[in-house]
Structure formats: C-alpha cells, structure tokens
Design a protein around this motif. Structure first.
Motif, PDB file in Angstrom:
ATOM      1  N   LEU A  21       0.834  -1.205   0.000  1.00 19.83           N
ATOM      2  CA  LEU A  21       0.000   0.000   0.000  1.00 19.83           C
ATOM      3  C   LEU A  21       0.867   1.251   0.000  1.00 19.83           C
ATOM      4  N   LYS A  22       1.990   1.196   0.728  1.00 21.18           N
ATOM      5  CA  LYS A  22       2.911   2.337   0.787  1.00 21.18           C
ATOM      6  C   LYS A  22       3.449   2.668  -0.610  1.00 21.18           C
ATOM      7  N   GLU A  23       3.826   1.636  -1.376  1.00 20.26           N
ATOM      8  CA  GLU A  23       4.337   1.869  -2.727  1.00 20.26           C
ATOM      9  C   GLU A  23       3.267   2.464  -3.630  1.00 20.26           C
ATOM     10  N   TYR A  24       2.035   1.969  -3.512  1.00 20.14           N
ATOM     11  CA  TYR A  24       0.951   2.511  -4.335  1.00 20.14           C
ATOM     12  C   TYR A  24       0.666   3.964  -3.975  1.00 20.14           C
ATOM     13  N   VAL A  25       0.703   4.292  -2.686  1.00 13.89           N
ATOM     14  CA  VAL A  25       0.439   5.677  -2.271  1.00 13.89           C
ATOM     15  C   VAL A  25       1.556   6.595  -2.760  1.00 13.89           C
ATOM     16  N   ILE A  26       2.816   6.144  -2.638  1.00 14.61           N
ATOM     17  CA  ILE A  26       3.940   6.951  -3.124  1.00 14.61           C
ATOM     18  C   ILE A  26       3.831   7.136  -4.640  1.00 14.61           C
ATOM     19  N   GLY A  27       3.538   6.074  -5.353  1.00 17.40           N
ATOM     20  CA  GLY A  27       3.386   6.169  -6.809  1.00 17.40           C
ATOM     21  C   GLY A  27       2.247   7.091  -7.204  1.00 17.40           C
ATOM     22  N   PHE A  28       1.138   7.004  -6.481  1.00 10.52           N
ATOM     23  CA  PHE A  28       0.000   7.869  -6.777  1.00 10.52           C
ATOM     24  C   PHE A  28       0.348   9.330  -6.516  1.00 10.52           C
ATOM     25  N   ALA A  29       1.009   9.597  -5.392  1.00 13.04           N
ATOM     26  CA  ALA A  29       1.389  10.978  -5.064  1.00 13.04           C
ATOM     27  C   ALA A  29       2.364  11.533  -6.098  1.00 13.04           C
ATOM     28  N   LEU A  30       3.351  10.727  -6.493  1.00 18.62           N
ATOM     29  CA  LEU A  30       4.291  11.185  -7.522  1.00 18.62           C
ATOM     30  C   LEU A  30       3.579  11.436  -8.850  1.00 18.62           C
ATOM     31  N   SER A  31       2.633  10.583  -9.184  1.00 20.56           N
ATOM     32  CA  SER A  31       1.881  10.774 -10.428  1.00 20.56           C
ATOM     33  C   SER A  31       1.092  12.080 -10.409  1.00 20.56           C
ATOM     34  N   GLN A  63       6.924  10.643 -15.388  1.00 22.17           N
ATOM     35  CA  GLN A  63       5.622  10.011 -15.186  1.00 22.17           C
ATOM     36  C   GLN A  63       5.622   8.578 -15.734  1.00 22.17           C
ATOM     37  N   PHE A  64       6.233   8.394 -16.891  1.00 24.42           N
ATOM     38  CA  PHE A  64       6.346   7.066 -17.502  1.00 24.42           C
ATOM     39  C   PHE A  64       7.143   6.131 -16.580  1.00 24.42           C
ATOM     40  N   ALA A  65       8.252   6.630 -16.033  1.00 25.05           N
ATOM     41  CA  ALA A  65       9.079   5.812 -15.134  1.00 25.05           C
ATOM     42  C   ALA A  65       8.318   5.463 -13.851  1.00 25.05           C
ATOM     43  N   VAL A  66       7.586   6.428 -13.299  1.00 23.64           N
ATOM     44  CA  VAL A  66       6.814   6.164 -12.078  1.00 23.64           C
ATOM     45  C   VAL A  66       5.760   5.090 -12.335  1.00 23.64           C
ATOM     46  N   GLN A  67       5.086   5.181 -13.462  1.00 24.72           N
ATOM     47  CA  GLN A  67       4.065   4.177 -13.791  1.00 24.72           C
ATOM     48  C   GLN A  67       4.682   2.792 -13.911  1.00 24.72           C
ATOM     49  N   LEU A  68       5.843   2.704 -14.546  1.00 20.33           N
ATOM     50  CA  LEU A  68       6.493   1.410 -14.727  1.00 20.33           C
ATOM     51  C   LEU A  68       6.990   0.840 -13.407  1.00 20.33           C
ATOM     52  N   LEU A  69       7.565   1.667 -12.569  1.00 19.14           N
ATOM     53  CA  LEU A  69       8.169   1.176 -11.333  1.00 19.14           C
ATOM     54  C   LEU A  69       7.149   0.903 -10.238  1.00 19.14           C
ATOM     55  N   PHE A  70       6.169   1.785 -10.075  1.00 19.40           N
ATOM     56  CA  PHE A  70       5.250   1.654  -8.957  1.00 19.40           C
ATOM     57  C   PHE A  70       3.988   0.860  -9.282  1.00 19.40           C
ATOM     58  N   MET A  72       3.509  -1.046 -12.610  1.00 26.10           N
ATOM     59  CA  MET A  72       3.751  -2.202 -13.476  1.00 26.10           C
ATOM     60  C   MET A  72       4.777  -3.155 -12.865  1.00 26.10           C
ATOM     61  N   HIS A  73       5.416  -2.764 -11.759  1.00 27.91           N
ATOM     62  CA  HIS A  73       6.326  -3.606 -10.976  1.00 27.91           C
ATOM     63  C   HIS A  73       7.488  -4.147 -11.807  1.00 27.91           C
ATOM     64  N   LEU A  74       8.087  -3.342 -12.643  1.00 27.94           N
ATOM     65  CA  LEU A  74       9.199  -3.818 -13.460  1.00 27.94           C
ATOM     66  C   LEU A  74      10.425  -4.145 -12.625  1.00 27.94           C
ATOM     67  N   ARG A  75      10.620  -3.480 -11.513  1.00 27.38           N
ATOM     68  CA  ARG A  75      11.808  -3.721 -10.700  1.00 27.38           C
ATOM     69  C   ARG A  75      11.704  -4.986  -9.861  1.00 27.38           C
ATOM     70  N   GLU A  76      10.527  -5.544  -9.727  1.00 28.43           N
ATOM     71  CA  GLU A  76      10.328  -6.728  -8.898  1.00 28.43           C
ATOM     72  C   GLU A  76      10.446  -8.025  -9.666  1.00 28.43           C
ATOM     73  N   GLU A  77      10.642  -7.952 -10.956  1.00 29.25           N
ATOM     74  CA  GLU A  77      10.688  -9.146 -11.781  1.00 29.25           C
ATOM     75  C   GLU A  77      11.999  -9.891 -11.547  1.00 29.25           C
ATOM     76  N   LYS A  78      11.913 -11.195 -11.370  1.00 28.36           N
ATOM     77  CA  LYS A  78      13.097 -12.018 -11.163  1.00 28.36           C
ATOM     78  C   LYS A  78      13.319 -12.873 -12.411  1.00 28.36           C
ATOM     79  N   GLY A  79      14.538 -13.339 -12.559  1.00 28.68           N
ATOM     80  CA  GLY A  79      14.860 -14.220 -13.678  1.00 28.68           C
ATOM     81  C   GLY A  79      14.866 -13.473 -14.992  1.00 28.68           C
ATOM     82  N   PRO A  80      14.518 -14.158 -16.070  1.00 25.83           N
ATOM     83  CA  PRO A  80      14.476 -13.471 -17.363  1.00 25.83           C
ATOM     84  C   PRO A  80      13.468 -12.321 -17.317  1.00 25.83           C
ATOM     85  N   ARG A  81      13.867 -11.186 -17.797  1.00 31.98           N
ATOM     86  CA  ARG A  81      13.037  -9.981 -17.691  1.00 31.98           C
ATOM     87  C   ARG A  81      12.138  -9.860 -18.907  1.00 31.98           C
TER      88      ARG A  81
END
Length: 111
Positions: A21-31, A63-70, A72-81
């Motif tokens: 929830l903290k990540e979603y709130v931070i992402g929403f505020a940044l957006s 804004q594009f980076a915030v959407q992807l990171l917060f 779309m969870h691109l940073r949480e992907e493990k293994g082949p990206r």
C-alpha cells in the motif's frame, strides 16, 4: 481446465509479488505531482517556448518511469526480464511508427 485455475490464483508464473500500500500511495502521489507541474507551467505561463517543452517532456518521462516502477512492478521481476523486453519491443515499434509517419508526411508531395 483444472490447471488453469490452480496457477491463476497463486501467480506462480510471475516470479514477483504485488506492491504494498505504501508503494501505491507513493506512486499515486508522484503521479499527481508530475501531472500538476506541467499543468501549472502551461496554465500560468511560467515558461514559454523551448523551456516549457523541456519541462513537459521531462515530467512526461518521469511520469512514464513512475508508472512502470510503482504500478507495473518492473523492478520486482526475477529471472528473465520478459516484461522489460516486451516493453522495449513495444517502444521500438511505437517509435518506428511515429517517426515513419512523420517522415512520410514530411516527404509527401501532395501536402
């Protein structure tokens, strides 16, 4: 049919979890902040010409980076990206279509 139901509920194929929830709130505020900044710049006439365009493009890229990171969870992907590779392929296709369309419109003798 039974296999589909068992893998769908556990997200076993993703390799990463959903955000907190903290990540979603931070992402929403940044957006919201990254949406308000260009709006204020344009509506109040704080910047003009190239400076305004740079602010608009910069906040759009952030804004594009915030959407992807917060969200779309691109940073949480493990293994082949796979998600990142799919995103890069999609960006290449979009950029090719946009640049190709602009090139065709600029070099078309009918206009």
């Amino acid at each position: 049919m039974a296999q589909h139901g068992s893998t769908h509920g556990s997200h076993s194929g993703h390799g990463g979890g959903h955000g907190s929830l903290k990540e979603y709130v931070i992402g929403f505020a940044l957006s919201i902040i990254l949406t308000i900044i260009p709006l204020l710049v344009v509506m109040n006439g704080w910047l003009h010409g190239t400076a305004a365009i740079i602010v608009l493009l910069g906040t759009a890229a952030l804004q594009f980076a915030v959407q992807l990171l917060f969200f779309m969870h691109l940073r949480e992907e493990k293994g082949p990206r796979y998600n990142l590779m799919t995103l890069i392929l999609g960006l290449i296709v979009v950029i090719t279509v946009v640049i190709g369309s602009l090139w065709i419109m600029a070099n078309n003798p009918m206009y």
